[in-house]
Design a protein around this motif. Sequence first.
Motif, PDB file in Angstrom:
ATOM      1  N   SER A   1       0.821  -1.204   0.000  1.00 36.97           N
ATOM      2  CA  SER A   1       0.000   0.000   0.000  1.00 36.97           C
ATOM      3  C   SER A   1       0.858   1.258   0.000  1.00 36.97           C
ATOM      4  O   SER A   1       1.621   1.505   0.945  1.00 36.97           O
ATOM      5  N   ARG A   2       0.706   2.074  -1.032  1.00 36.93           N
ATOM      6  CA  ARG A   2       1.418   3.343  -1.070  1.00 36.93           C
ATOM      7  C   ARG A   2       0.888   4.287   0.011  1.00 36.93           C
ATOM      8  O   ARG A   2       1.641   5.092   0.558  1.00 36.93           O
ATOM      9  N   GLY A   3      -0.384   4.182   0.311  1.00 39.04           N
ATOM     10  CA  GLY A   3      -0.944   4.990   1.386  1.00 39.04           C
ATOM     11  C   GLY A   3      -0.311   4.663   2.719  1.00 39.04           C
ATOM     12  O   GLY A   3      -0.005   5.560   3.518  1.00 39.04           O
ATOM     13  N   ASP A   4      -0.099   3.366   2.968  1.00 36.66           N
ATOM     14  CA  ASP A   4       0.560   2.961   4.204  1.00 36.66           C
ATOM     15  C   ASP A   4       2.010   3.444   4.229  1.00 36.66           C
ATOM     16  O   ASP A   4       2.517   3.847   5.284  1.00 36.66           O
ATOM     17  N   ALA A   5       2.684   3.383   3.096  1.00 35.85           N
ATOM     18  CA  ALA A   5       4.073   3.842   3.031  1.00 35.85           C
ATOM     19  C   ALA A   5       4.155   5.338   3.317  1.00 35.85           C
ATOM     20  O   ALA A   5       5.061   5.804   4.027  1.00 35.85           O
ATOM     21  N   ARG A   6       3.216   6.087   2.779  1.00 33.11           N
ATOM     22  CA  ARG A   6       3.210   7.528   3.053  1.00 33.11           C
ATOM     23  C   ARG A   6       2.908   7.792   4.530  1.00 33.11           C
ATOM     24  O   ARG A   6       3.522   8.669   5.151  1.00 33.11           O
TER      25      ARG A   6
ATOM     26  N   SER B   1      14.942  -4.209   1.879  1.00 29.37           N
ATOM     27  CA  SER B   1      14.403  -3.796   0.588  1.00 29.37           C
ATOM     28  C   SER B   1      12.893  -3.974   0.571  1.00 29.37           C
ATOM     29  O   SER B   1      12.344  -4.872   1.213  1.00 29.37           O
ATOM     30  N   LEU B   2      12.229  -3.137  -0.219  1.00 26.16           N
ATOM     31  CA  LEU B   2      10.782  -3.235  -0.369  1.00 26.16           C
ATOM     32  C   LEU B   2      10.362  -4.389  -1.262  1.00 26.16           C
ATOM     33  O   LEU B   2       9.186  -4.755  -1.276  1.00 26.16           O
ATOM     34  N   GLY B   3      11.306  -4.969  -2.018  1.00 33.78           N
ATOM     35  CA  GLY B   3      10.947  -6.108  -2.840  1.00 33.78           C
ATOM     36  C   GLY B   3      11.810  -6.260  -4.073  1.00 33.78           C
ATOM     37  O   GLY B   3      12.848  -5.608  -4.211  1.00 33.78           O
ATOM     38  N   ALA B   4      11.352  -7.136  -4.971  1.00 34.19           N
ATOM     39  CA  ALA B   4      12.101  -7.477  -6.175  1.00 34.19           C
ATOM     40  C   ALA B   4      11.483  -6.931  -7.455  1.00 34.19           C
ATOM     41  O   ALA B   4      12.063  -7.070  -8.520  1.00 34.19           O
ATOM     42  N   ASP B   5      10.324  -6.331  -7.358  1.00 34.27           N
ATOM     43  CA  ASP B   5       9.662  -5.737  -8.522  1.00 34.27           C
ATOM     44  C   ASP B   5       9.992  -4.245  -8.549  1.00 34.27           C
ATOM     45  O   ASP B   5       9.563  -3.494  -7.672  1.00 34.27           O
TER      46      ASP B   5
ATOM     47  N   VAL C   1       8.528  -1.343  -6.010  1.00 30.89           N
ATOM     48  CA  VAL C   1       9.454  -0.677  -5.099  1.00 30.89           C
ATOM     49  C   VAL C   1       9.428   0.829  -5.336  1.00 30.89           C
ATOM     50  O   VAL C   1       9.386   1.630  -4.394  1.00 30.89           O
ATOM     51  N   ALA C   2       9.433   1.229  -6.595  1.00 34.69           N
ATOM     52  CA  ALA C   2       9.450   2.652  -6.931  1.00 34.69           C
ATOM     53  C   ALA C   2       8.234   3.381  -6.366  1.00 34.69           C
ATOM     54  O   ALA C   2       8.352   4.486  -5.809  1.00 34.69           O
ATOM     55  N   GLY C   3       7.062   2.784  -6.490  1.00 42.30           N
ATOM     56  CA  GLY C   3       5.858   3.430  -5.988  1.00 42.30           C
ATOM     57  C   GLY C   3       5.883   3.612  -4.484  1.00 42.30           C
ATOM     58  O   GLY C   3       5.467   4.655  -3.957  1.00 42.30           O
ATOM     59  N   LEU C   4       6.379   2.599  -3.776  1.00 42.13           N
ATOM     60  CA  LEU C   4       6.446   2.680  -2.314  1.00 42.13           C
ATOM     61  C   LEU C   4       7.528   3.654  -1.860  1.00 42.13           C
ATOM     62  O   LEU C   4       7.343   4.390  -0.881  1.00 42.13           O
ATOM     63  N   VAL C   5       8.657   3.668  -2.572  1.00 49.54           N
ATOM     64  CA  VAL C   5       9.725   4.616  -2.245  1.00 49.54           C
ATOM     65  C   VAL C   5       9.210   6.048  -2.379  1.00 49.54           C
ATOM     66  O   VAL C   5       9.387   6.881  -1.486  1.00 49.54           O
ATOM     67  N   ALA C   6       8.565   6.348  -3.504  1.00 45.75           N
ATOM     68  CA  ALA C   6       8.060   7.707  -3.726  1.00 45.75           C
ATOM     69  C   ALA C   6       7.046   8.103  -2.659  1.00 45.75           C
ATOM     70  O   ALA C   6       7.048   9.241  -2.176  1.00 45.75           O
ATOM     71  N   ALA C   7       6.194   7.164  -2.266  1.00 45.91           N
ATOM     72  CA  ALA C   7       5.184   7.469  -1.250  1.00 45.91           C
ATOM     73  C   ALA C   7       5.835   7.750   0.100  1.00 45.91           C
ATOM     74  O   ALA C   7       5.451   8.685   0.815  1.00 45.91           O
TER      75      ALA C   7
ATOM     76  N   PRO D   1      13.556   2.788  -9.003  1.00 44.03           N
ATOM     77  CA  PRO D   1      13.156   3.454  -7.755  1.00 44.03           C
ATOM     78  C   PRO D   1      13.869   4.784  -7.527  1.00 44.03           C
ATOM     79  O   PRO D   1      13.282   5.711  -6.942  1.00 44.03           O
ATOM     80  N   PHE D   2      15.119   4.905  -7.972  1.00 51.97           N
ATOM     81  CA  PHE D   2      15.827   6.172  -7.785  1.00 51.97           C
ATOM     82  C   PHE D   2      15.229   7.265  -8.659  1.00 51.97           C
ATOM     83  O   PHE D   2      15.115   8.422  -8.238  1.00 51.97           O
ATOM     84  N   ARG D   3      14.840   6.905  -9.875  1.00 45.23           N
ATOM     85  CA  ARG D   3      14.156   7.886 -10.728  1.00 45.23           C
ATOM     86  C   ARG D   3      12.858   8.340 -10.064  1.00 45.23           C
ATOM     87  O   ARG D   3      12.514   9.530 -10.084  1.00 45.23           O
ATOM     88  N   ALA D   4      12.129   7.392  -9.479  1.00 45.27           N
ATOM     89  CA  ALA D   4      10.872   7.743  -8.817  1.00 45.27           C
ATOM     90  C   ALA D   4      11.118   8.645  -7.611  1.00 45.27           C
ATOM     91  O   ALA D   4      10.363   9.586  -7.358  1.00 45.27           O
ATOM     92  N   ALA D   5      12.183   8.366  -6.864  1.00 47.02           N
ATOM     93  CA  ALA D   5      12.519   9.199  -5.712  1.00 47.02           C
ATOM     94  C   ALA D   5      12.845  10.622  -6.147  1.00 47.02           C
ATOM     95  O   ALA D   5      12.438  11.593  -5.500  1.00 47.02           O
TER      96      ALA D   5
END
Length: 599
Positions: free
Chosen positions: A161-166, A204-208, A212-218, A266-270
């Motif tokens: 959940s990106r909401g949970d990550a945020r 790590s948030l995972g292997a996908d 990972v990128a979506g959760l990192v950004a959140a 994920p770094f691009r997303a960050a």
Amino acid sequence: MPSRRTVLAATAGVAATLALGDTAHADDSKPDDSELRSLVSRMTLEEKVGQLFVMRVYGHSATAPDQADIDANLKEIGVRTAAELIEKYRVGGIIYFTWAHNTRDPHQIAGLSDGIQRASLGLPRGLPVLISTDQEHGIVCRVGKPATLFPGAMAMGAGGSRGDARTLGRISGAELRAMGIRQDYSPVADVNVNPANPVIGVRSLGADPDAVAGLVAAEVGGYQASSVAATAKHFPGHGDTAVDSHYGFPVITHSREVWEKLDAVPFRAAIRAGIASIMTAHIQFPALDDSGDPATLSHPIVTGILRGELGYDGVVVTDSLGMEGVRTKYGDDRVPVLALKAGVDQLLNPPSLDVAWHAVLNAVRAGELTEARLDESVLRILRLKAKLRLFDEPYVGQAGVDRAVGTPAHLAAADRIAGRTTTLLVNEGGLLPLSRSTHRKLLVVGADPASPSGTTGPPTGVLAAALTELGFTATALSTGTAPSTATVAKAVAAAQDADAVVVGTYNVTATSPQKTLVEQLLATGRPVVAVAVRNPYDVAQLPSVPGFLAAYSWTDVELRAAARVIAGKTDPRGRLPVPVQRADDPARVLYPIGYGLSY
């Protein structure tokens, strides 16, 4: 020299317009740095060099640490206290560690932070200090209870959940800020594709990469909405290593094409999310730089790729310069100079600050580094401090601690989020959830690894207490990560009096004594439920266990969530964020990404 009041007045306009909550628009309108540039132009060379360093220091107080901490500071740094460290070297940052006795409790941490700011701002041309720590949650936590502790990264990946990550970032950021910590070395943006990775793994948030990128950004958005600088690490990607860079020099063999599709995502997303800082990795990545240098010291990677190709102009911080991965090829006097030449801004925790500080100073005086190059990094660091409003609001006081840290609402949010992360991988014959009438008497055995700050005691004890609160009668018996024959026999004997056995597993291998323990417990005929308290890959080594859960960590919040699933108080909602390969044929996937059973 201008007074502190003059410095604050000179930067107030910048500080007021650069709140981190606005970082998503940082690329749309560059800030007016005229006040900060003027400040940099008035700084001495020694002051500029000091701003580049983020240093450890022992003690719970900036001016009156315990004698043992004074002794440690004298031995490692040549000063007695944090205040002396700041006065001698004018360091721009200080990092908190549990083992350095910086993080006893929230009120003490706030007092230490204010003491550090007071020591720095009391100097001629005193500047606020950027205080940082590694609060990743899960297995890496520097600030423990009563602060709110959330599930670790891989558990968050299982929740998805990106909401949970945020929410994690927002709450954790608010609590860190209340204690004066304004830079968190989190989130981990590494895509963990190597089950044997000894240093990243469940961090790590995972292997996908897209997940990972979506959760990192959140998570970045959450932290920075609370005015704490998030730090994506470890660039250019530490997820496919079999060597721990603390103790060796890992090599990443990905092609440039694989890096673009996997590690870079994920770094691009960050960066798109307005990340305030990015940490480099002490890894060799020949496809990105064939010189053999670690990424931390690589101009092609830091300046060419991160700054040039990815367009990142925020603060770049090294991983700890005391780690073996960055010291293998060069001496401690060359590492900080080469890191600056590569394009980094902050030099984190060198083994000898005196050696590193003088190395940079002498490199400028000798012409190897220009003062203009230092000015670029100092400006980025001061710009970040201004964004965090450290020039306007350097102190936190004590009142905010009770309002923000470990509140009932925050603790409840962490428990709710944890309840969405536990992953059920095996449930033969509908063994789970356990019945309080059939399985009332439980034996909880297993590994009790060294506890991070997010625990109140050994994992077996925490899990047994949680199950008892849920209506079972649970007894804890620690068997360790490598149980002896006598320990296994003791556990088997104890199982005779139990209705079911819960086993906590920790990084089980083909030859692990933990396998022997589980096999002998199964031979008793008692129902056995295994809970992987670190890597979910344990399930591949224990194919006969009829009930298997992945908790991803042994912190209280995750063990309580696992207990609720075992008791049927919560449905298992987590889904694997990494694939699990077969133990007998690693080329074949046993459980794919996204796998997870429900009740």
